[in-house]
Design a protein around this motif. Structure first.
Motif, mmCIF file in Angstrom:
data_model
loop_
_atom_site.group_PDB
_atom_site.id
_atom_site.type_symbol
_atom_site.label_atom_id
_atom_site.label_comp_id
_atom_site.label_asym_id
_atom_site.label_seq_id
_atom_site.Cartn_x
_atom_site.Cartn_y
_atom_site.Cartn_z
ATOM 1 N N ILE A 80 0.841 -12.666 -5.595
ATOM 2 C CA ILE A 80 0.979 -12.249 -6.995
ATOM 3 C C ILE A 80 1.258 -10.754 -7.079
ATOM 4 O O ILE A 80 2.108 -10.307 -7.862
ATOM 5 C CB ILE A 80 -0.294 -12.615 -7.788
ATOM 6 C CG1 ILE A 80 -0.403 -14.146 -7.900
ATOM 7 C CG2 ILE A 80 -0.276 -11.976 -9.177
ATOM 8 C CD1 ILE A 80 -1.703 -14.622 -8.497
ATOM 9 N N ASP A 81 0.573 -9.968 -6.256
ATOM 10 C CA ASP A 81 0.785 -8.511 -6.248
ATOM 11 C C ASP A 81 2.223 -8.158 -5.874
ATOM 12 O O ASP A 81 2.755 -7.124 -6.297
ATOM 13 C CB ASP A 81 -0.177 -7.840 -5.258
ATOM 14 C CG ASP A 81 -1.625 -7.890 -5.727
ATOM 15 O OD1 ASP A 81 -1.853 -8.127 -6.932
ATOM 16 O OD2 ASP A 81 -2.526 -7.700 -4.882
ATOM 17 N N MET A 82 2.857 -9.020 -5.084
ATOM 18 C CA MET A 82 4.216 -8.751 -4.618
ATOM 19 C C MET A 82 5.262 -8.962 -5.703
ATOM 20 O O MET A 82 6.395 -8.472 -5.579
ATOM 21 C CB MET A 82 4.542 -9.651 -3.415
ATOM 22 C CG MET A 82 3.738 -9.336 -2.164
ATOM 23 S SD MET A 82 3.822 -10.649 -0.919
ATOM 24 C CE MET A 82 5.555 -10.661 -0.536
ATOM 25 N N LEU A 83 4.936 -9.670 -6.753
ATOM 26 C CA LEU A 83 5.942 -10.047 -7.742
ATOM 27 C C LEU A 83 6.539 -8.855 -8.489
ATOM 28 O O LEU A 83 7.685 -8.914 -8.927
ATOM 29 C CB LEU A 83 5.352 -11.040 -8.747
ATOM 30 C CG LEU A 83 4.884 -12.374 -8.160
ATOM 31 C CD1 LEU A 83 4.333 -13.268 -9.251
ATOM 32 C CD2 LEU A 83 6.016 -13.074 -7.418
ATOM 33 N N HIS B 64 -3.878 -16.364 0.433
ATOM 34 C CA HIS B 64 -2.989 -15.209 0.277
ATOM 35 C C HIS B 64 -2.379 -15.143 -1.122
ATOM 36 O O HIS B 64 -1.443 -14.374 -1.359
ATOM 37 C CB HIS B 64 -1.879 -15.251 1.333
ATOM 38 C CG HIS B 64 -2.397 -15.086 2.727
ATOM 39 N ND1 HIS B 64 -1.665 -15.428 3.847
ATOM 40 C CD2 HIS B 64 -3.590 -14.611 3.195
ATOM 41 C CE1 HIS B 64 -2.381 -15.184 4.931
ATOM 42 N NE2 HIS B 64 -3.541 -14.689 4.561
ATOM 43 N N ARG B 65 -2.910 -15.931 -2.025
ATOM 44 C CA ARG B 65 -2.375 -16.009 -3.380
ATOM 45 C C ARG B 65 -2.386 -14.656 -4.083
ATOM 46 O O ARG B 65 -1.413 -14.275 -4.742
ATOM 47 C CB ARG B 65 -3.160 -17.039 -4.190
ATOM 48 C CG ARG B 65 -2.655 -17.207 -5.614
ATOM 49 C CD ARG B 65 -3.417 -18.296 -6.347
ATOM 50 N NE ARG B 65 -2.965 -18.404 -7.729
ATOM 51 C CZ ARG B 65 -1.890 -19.059 -8.120
ATOM 52 N NH1 ARG B 65 -1.145 -19.683 -7.229
ATOM 53 N NH2 ARG B 65 -1.537 -19.108 -9.387
ATOM 54 N N LYS B 66 -3.489 -13.910 -3.981
ATOM 55 C CA LYS B 66 -3.568 -12.617 -4.666
ATOM 56 C C LYS B 66 -2.488 -11.664 -4.169
ATOM 57 O O LYS B 66 -1.829 -10.980 -4.966
ATOM 58 C CB LYS B 66 -4.940 -11.975 -4.484
ATOM 59 C CG LYS B 66 -5.078 -10.647 -5.249
ATOM 60 C CD LYS B 66 -6.408 -9.986 -5.012
ATOM 61 C CE LYS B 66 -6.511 -8.713 -5.863
ATOM 62 N NZ LYS B 66 -5.399 -7.759 -5.609
ATOM 63 N N THR B 67 -2.288 -11.608 -2.851
ATOM 64 C CA THR B 67 -1.238 -10.753 -2.301
ATOM 65 C C THR B 67 0.130 -11.209 -2.800
ATOM 66 O O THR B 67 0.984 -10.381 -3.159
ATOM 67 C CB THR B 67 -1.268 -10.772 -0.763
ATOM 68 O OG1 THR B 67 -2.543 -10.309 -0.313
ATOM 69 C CG2 THR B 67 -0.174 -9.883 -0.184
ATOM 70 N N ALA C 223 0.822 -1.214 0.000
ATOM 71 C CA ALA C 223 0.000 0.000 0.000
ATOM 72 C C ALA C 223 0.853 1.260 0.000
ATOM 73 O O ALA C 223 0.401 2.326 -0.444
ATOM 74 C CB ALA C 223 -0.938 -0.003 1.206
ATOM 75 N N ASN C 224 2.089 1.142 0.484
ATOM 76 C CA ASN C 224 2.988 2.300 0.549
ATOM 77 C C ASN C 224 4.132 2.204 -0.459
ATOM 78 O O ASN C 224 5.146 2.884 -0.321
ATOM 79 C CB ASN C 224 3.535 2.434 1.975
ATOM 80 C CG ASN C 224 2.467 2.856 2.968
ATOM 81 O OD1 ASN C 224 2.093 4.025 3.009
ATOM 82 N ND2 ASN C 224 1.964 1.911 3.746
ATOM 83 N N ASN C 225 3.942 1.355 -1.467
ATOM 84 C CA ASN C 225 4.920 1.201 -2.564
ATOM 85 C C ASN C 225 6.298 0.768 -2.086
ATOM 86 O O ASN C 225 7.318 1.124 -2.694
ATOM 87 C CB ASN C 225 5.025 2.509 -3.363
ATOM 88 C CG ASN C 225 3.715 2.882 -4.026
ATOM 89 O OD1 ASN C 225 3.068 2.046 -4.649
ATOM 90 N ND2 ASN C 225 3.301 4.133 -3.873
#
Length: 373
Positions: free
Chosen positions: A193-196, A188-191, A167-169
């Motif tokens: 993926i967002d981290m990649l 927690h799969r979506k999170t 959320a804070n880049n």
């Protein structure tokens, strides 16, 4: 014999009876995993203490077949396989005696950036702990947008730390207790993926490895070892985050804990860490920044041009440390290790000698300041 360092490193982890520490000692002693295998028959003469049992264990064609299979998965899925010899391998972790000799990574980040922290805690996080993650990383990012945040993707504090970082880049990495052929917990799969795109997923485990209980304990040493500081947000009187805190102390890293009410079960572990002087108490990002010596405003004034005392004798390594401090200003000991690529134990000795010579001064939180000399 295959001389691919990645395949040899993977194969070495599959040889029975060697373990993390033994494997790293073999590589440190010979210079590479490929060299360990190619010179396995000479190891007892080259490295005192190596037994014939180890030589027998290294004669393991099945380990190479499994390693080659793993590399096929790595290449097919565009993963990164990091060995101890790779520059991108987490340099802070490399200095730990039980560092994994091979890591698998999916994502984009710099493990060796100047500031790396981990935030861990109970799976049964309260609103108090969740809000601390949000407030802390929001405030920290406003001062240092290049901080890398590490955690374990678990329920509770871990996942909230990752999400607050995103959320804070801030770049954020999850260290997993299983292979990269799965995500656990799946919710927690979506999170993940967002981290990649700004961070990613890191593990020492091969594919087809289940997230068994003992793997989480092994995972915790990576979390503690690859970072400058461990921050325990909430913890019961027992739990994985307390193991991470103990490991951080053993690795000579800074450790912090967020205090809570004595009646709150989710804060008992944090309060015990503080009571036992294993962790410093923090209530905000500002507290943490000051404790780590990251605050620019509190740096001591340094003369623009430092004249060397002609009678002061310095070694080449000491001169190197001084050049880094002259160029970059006050630095945490772990940042000095990263910048100089000098092992942590050696760096501790160097800084002690420089203190005795009146060249540097130790500030709060493991930060070193260059004095005029």
């Amino acid at each position: 014999m295959n001389n691919d360092e990645r395949i040899c490193s993977i194969a070495l982890t599959l040889c029975p009876g060697i373990g993390h520490i033994g494997a790293k000692r073999l590589i440190d002693g010979i210079g590479s995993a490929a060299g360990v295998f190619s010179q396995r028959k000479e190891l007892p003469e080259l490295l005192p203490g190596v037994s014939p049992t180890i030589v027998t264990a290294l004669d393991n064609p099945a380990a190479f077949l499994r390693a080659e299979h793993e590399m096929e998965f790595v290449e097919k899925n565009r993963l990164t396989c990091l060995t101890l010899k790779d520059e991108a391998y987490p340099s802070r972790l490399r200095e730990c005696e039980d560092a994994p000799i091979v890591l698998f990574f999916k994502g984009h980040t710099d493990f060796n950036c100047l500031r790396v922290i981990n935030m861990v805690g109970t799976r049964n996080a309260t609103e108090y702990g969740k809000q601390f993650c949000v407030d802390f990383l929001r405030d920290l990012s406003s001062h240092y947008p290049d901080v890398l945040v590490v955690s374990g993707l678990a329920y509770g504090i871990d996942i909230h730390a990752h999400r607050a970082a995103l959320a804070n880049n801030l770049s954020t990495v999850a260290v997993l207790a299983h292979g990269l052929d799965r995500i656990y917990p799946y919710v927690h799969r979506k999170t993940a993926i967002d981290m990649l795109d700004n961070g990613g997923l890191l593990t020492e485990f091969l594919t087809e490895t289940n997230p068994d209980r003992h793997n989480f304990v092994s995972r915790n040493r990576i979390v503690a070892g690859m970072t400058d500081a461990t921050i325990v947000v909430e913890s019961a009187s027992k739990g994985g985050s307390l193991i991470t805190a103990d490991l951080a102390v053993d690795y000579h890293r800074d450790c912090f804990a967020v205090p809570g009410r004595i009646s709150d079960a989710s804060s008992r572990g944090c309060n015990l860490l503080i009571q036992d002087n294993k962790a410093a108490l923090i209530q905000s990002a500002e507290d943490f920044i000051k404790a780590m010596g990251w605050t620019h405003e509190e740096k001591l004034a340094k003369p623009e041009g430092i004249q060397r005392n002609l009678f002061l004798e310095l070694t080449g390594e000491e001169e190197f440390v001084i050049r880094i401090l002259t160029r970059q200003g006050d630095l945490h000991i772990n940042a000095l290790v990263v910048e100089t690529d000098i092992p942590i134990n050696r760096m501790i000795s160097l800084l002690f000698e420089l203190e005795m010579k009146g060249v540097v001064k130790a500030l709060v939180g493991g930060v070193y300041h260059l004095l005029g000399y």
